[in-house]
Structures are given as structure tokens and as C-alpha cells.
Design a protein around this motif. Structure first.
Motif, PDB file in Angstrom:
ATOM      1  N   ARG A 158      35.249  48.522  44.180  1.00 30.33           N
ATOM      2  CA  ARG A 158      36.709  48.438  44.156  1.00 30.33           C
ATOM      3  C   ARG A 158      37.278  49.625  43.402  1.00 30.33           C
ATOM      4  NH1 ARG A 158      38.396  42.426  42.271  1.00 30.33           N
ATOM      5  NH2 ARG A 158      37.849  43.371  40.270  1.00 30.33           N
ATOM      6  N   VAL A 159      38.315  50.226  43.975  1.00 30.57           N
ATOM      7  CA  VAL A 159      39.002  51.354  43.344  1.00 30.57           C
ATOM      8  C   VAL A 159      40.492  51.031  43.308  1.00 30.57           C
ATOM      9  CG1 VAL A 159      39.588  53.799  43.554  1.00 30.57           C
ATOM     10  CG2 VAL A 159      37.274  53.025  44.100  1.00 30.57           C
ATOM     11  N   GLY A 160      41.054  51.021  42.110  1.00 31.01           N
ATOM     12  CA  GLY A 160      42.467  50.694  41.969  1.00 31.01           C
ATOM     13  C   GLY A 160      42.670  49.347  41.304  1.00 31.01           C
ATOM     14  N   ASP A 161      43.920  48.927  41.247  1.00 35.25           N
ATOM     15  CA  ASP A 161      44.318  47.702  40.556  1.00 35.25           C
ATOM     16  C   ASP A 161      44.037  46.477  41.434  1.00 35.25           C
ATOM     17  OD1 ASP A 161      45.501  45.662  39.144  1.00 35.25           O
ATOM     18  OD2 ASP A 161      47.493  46.582  39.064  1.00 35.25           O
ATOM     19  N   PRO A 162      43.168  45.546  40.986  1.00 39.81           N
ATOM     20  CA  PRO A 162      42.896  44.347  41.785  1.00 39.81           C
ATOM     21  C   PRO A 162      44.135  43.497  42.039  1.00 39.81           C
ATOM     22  CG  PRO A 162      41.265  44.610  40.045  1.00 39.81           C
ATOM     23  CD  PRO A 162      42.354  45.599  39.765  1.00 39.81           C
ATOM     24  N   ALA A 163      45.184  43.674  41.215  1.00 38.75           N
ATOM     25  CA  ALA A 163      46.416  42.898  41.386  1.00 38.75           C
ATOM     26  C   ALA A 163      47.378  43.531  42.387  1.00 38.75           C
ATOM     27  CB  ALA A 163      47.109  42.729  40.034  1.00 38.75           C
ATOM     28  N   ALA A 164      47.005  44.670  42.964  1.00 37.65           N
ATOM     29  CA  ALA A 164      47.887  45.327  43.939  1.00 37.65           C
ATOM     30  C   ALA A 164      48.112  44.418  45.141  1.00 37.65           C
ATOM     31  CB  ALA A 164      47.279  46.657  44.384  1.00 37.65           C
ATOM     32  N   GLY A 165      49.272  44.540  45.742  1.00 38.15           N
ATOM     33  CA  GLY A 165      49.634  43.657  46.844  1.00 38.15           C
ATOM     34  C   GLY A 165      48.874  43.916  48.129  1.00 38.15           C
ATOM     35  N   LEU A 166      48.298  45.099  48.257  1.00 29.52           N
ATOM     36  CA  LEU A 166      47.534  45.451  49.455  1.00 29.52           C
ATOM     37  C   LEU A 166      46.093  45.764  49.082  1.00 29.52           C
ATOM     38  CD1 LEU A 166      49.947  47.879  51.373  1.00 29.52           C
ATOM     39  CD2 LEU A 166      49.179  45.640  52.170  1.00 29.52           C
ATOM     40  N   THR A 167      45.158  45.276  49.884  1.00 35.74           N
ATOM     41  CA  THR A 167      43.758  45.642  49.745  1.00 35.74           C
ATOM     42  C   THR A 167      43.292  46.269  51.044  1.00 35.74           C
ATOM     43  OG1 THR A 167      43.268  43.871  48.162  1.00 35.74           O
ATOM     44  CG2 THR A 167      41.400  44.817  49.365  1.00 35.74           C
ATOM     45  N   VAL A 168      42.858  47.507  50.959  1.00 38.02           N
ATOM     46  CA  VAL A 168      42.352  48.225  52.130  1.00 38.02           C
ATOM     47  C   VAL A 168      40.845  48.353  51.982  1.00 38.02           C
ATOM     48  CG1 VAL A 168      42.378  50.387  53.417  1.00 38.02           C
ATOM     49  CG2 VAL A 168      44.505  49.500  52.421  1.00 38.02           C
TER      50      VAL A 168
END
Length: 234
Positions: free
Chosen positions: A56-66
Motif C-alpha cells: 500500500r502506498v498513500g493514506d489508507p483513509a483516502a476515499g479512493l483505492t486504486v
């Protein structure tokens, strides 16, 4: 008629990808609007996914997961990560707009397995993103020498500041993360994908008709905006 397993299909697709013009490991085409020209990418969180088989790269709480399905030896993955929209997605992750999930297969042979092992070792050092970029930047040169070798991967790692030390080198030389490599490959083989690179947004596969998102920044933005307005698939 011969019936092939999904694993056999993936291997066949990957083998075809080694040719200049392919189906599966699909060539991306237009190199514009990747976002790489915008300067260095800022700090971004890099962690092992809760499934134990992805990064995982980025904030797990972000509204989008790519989710990106890739093999380090896939030429079309290198296009996507260098001249396609891969760099733009990474910038969006660094800006907190989305979370990236990397599902890494190694169906293109031993070089891919060595590369995925090295990437997992880089994650332990907080340098997955940097080595991931270096691997795809160096893929063409590696192929000229027969694929990713242990020493070749260590040379690529030497271009990443703060990555190489005795522990990292040992992890690469001894294939310390072979269990992760095999588990990640099994997970990719059991997934819906039929070739790499492939993309999933909030659990929904990006259809063949929308593959322009892989190399067109404007199309990617439109697609992600639409995806953000739909509930994620469980």
C-alpha cells in the motif's frame, strides 16, 4: 479443445508480452500527460497491505483505492509506469487524493521473482516507491542482459539513496522474501485479470473500454471522479 487454467493463461499472456507488439501486457500508446515532468514526488506512506500479498502506498483513509496489477518484467507495465499515468497516480497518492495498492505478479520468470523480492526488501527500508520506479526505468536494459539478475537489482538499488546496506543486500541475495513473492503471485493468478498492467478502482475492475485511463491523464481524472461518486465494491 484444450482447456487452460487461469494460471496457464496468465503465463501465456506474459510470454506474448515479450514480443514488441502484444496482446496482454498491452502496449499503452500515447506518452503524454504522465505527470512525471512535474518534479520530485514528496514523502508518501509505504506499508505492507493487510492481505500480506500487496503493498500500500498513500493514506489508507483516502476515499479512493486504486489497485495496480503488474509484473516487473512486463514491457507494458514499464510503459505505464514511465510514460503512462502511473506517475500521475503516484503523485495523487502522495497528495492524499487516493491510496495505491500494488499487486505484484512474477509469472514472467525468475527475473520477475528476484525483482519482486527486492521490492519487498525495499519496503522494509521505506524505499519501495523509489526502487519500483528504478526497476521500471531499468527494465529495458535488464532485458538486454537476460532479465533482472541479483547483481543487476543491487545496481539499480544503488541508485536509490539510503537503500543499500548489508541487510538489504542479504535480503536480495538470499531471496529472503520468497514466501511473499509466491503468495503475491498466487493472489494475482487467482484474480480476475487477464494481463498486465490492469487496474481496479475501489474494488471495481477497469474495463477494456476504459483502458485509456492507463495513458491519458484527462481520462484518468474523469474516471476517478466518477468512481468517487459510486459506493466501493466490497
Amino acid at each position: 479443445m484444450q482447456v487452460r487454467s487461469r494460471r496457464q493463461l496468465l503465463v501465456a499472456i506474459g510470454a506474448a508480452a515479450l514480443a514488441p507488439a502484444t496482446a496482454g501486457c498491452l502496449p499503452l500508446g500515447r506518452p503524454d500527460d504522465s505527470g512525471r515532468e512535474s518534479g520530485p514526488i514528496g514523502p508518501v506512506a509505504q506499508t505492507l497491505g493487510p492481505d500480506g500479498t500487496s503493498v500500500r502506498v498513500g493514506d489508507p483513509a483516502a476515499g479512493l483505492t486504486v489497485t495496480l496489477f503488474e509484473d516487473p518484467s512486463c514491457p507494458a507495465c514499464a510503459e505505464f509506469e514511465t510514460t503512462g499515468t502511473g506517475p500521475r497516480l503516484l503523485r495523487m497518492a502522495a497528495a492524499g487524493e487516493l491510496q495505491l495498492r500494488f499487486a505484484l505478479g512474477s509469472f514472467l520468470g525468475p527475473g520477475s521473482k528476484r525483482a519482486v523480492n527486492a521490492l519487498r526488501a525495499a519496503l522494509d527500508k521505506g524505499r519501495f516507491v523509489d526502487l519500483h520506479q528504478a526497476v521500471y526505468d531499468g527494465q529495458a536494459s535488464a532485458k538486454q542482459r537476460g532479465g533482472f539478475s541479483t547483481n543487476g537489482l543491487l545496481d539499480l538499488a544503488a541508485t536509490v539513496e539510503g537503500l543499500r546496506d548489508a541487510d538489504f543486500d542479504d535480503a536480495v541475495r538470499t531471496a529472503r522474501h520468497r514466501e511473499f513473492v509466491e503468495a503475491a503471485d498466487r493472489a494475482l493468478s487467482a484474480s480476475w485479470i487477464r494481463g498486465t498492467p490492469s487496474m481496479e478502482v475501489n474494488g471495481r475492475p477497469v474495463a477494456e473500454s476504459d483502458r485509456d485511463v492507463m495513458d491519458d491523464g484527462a481520462a484518468l481524472r474523469r474516471y476517478l471522479k466518477s468512481a468517487s461518486e459510486r459506493p466501493p465494491r466490497n
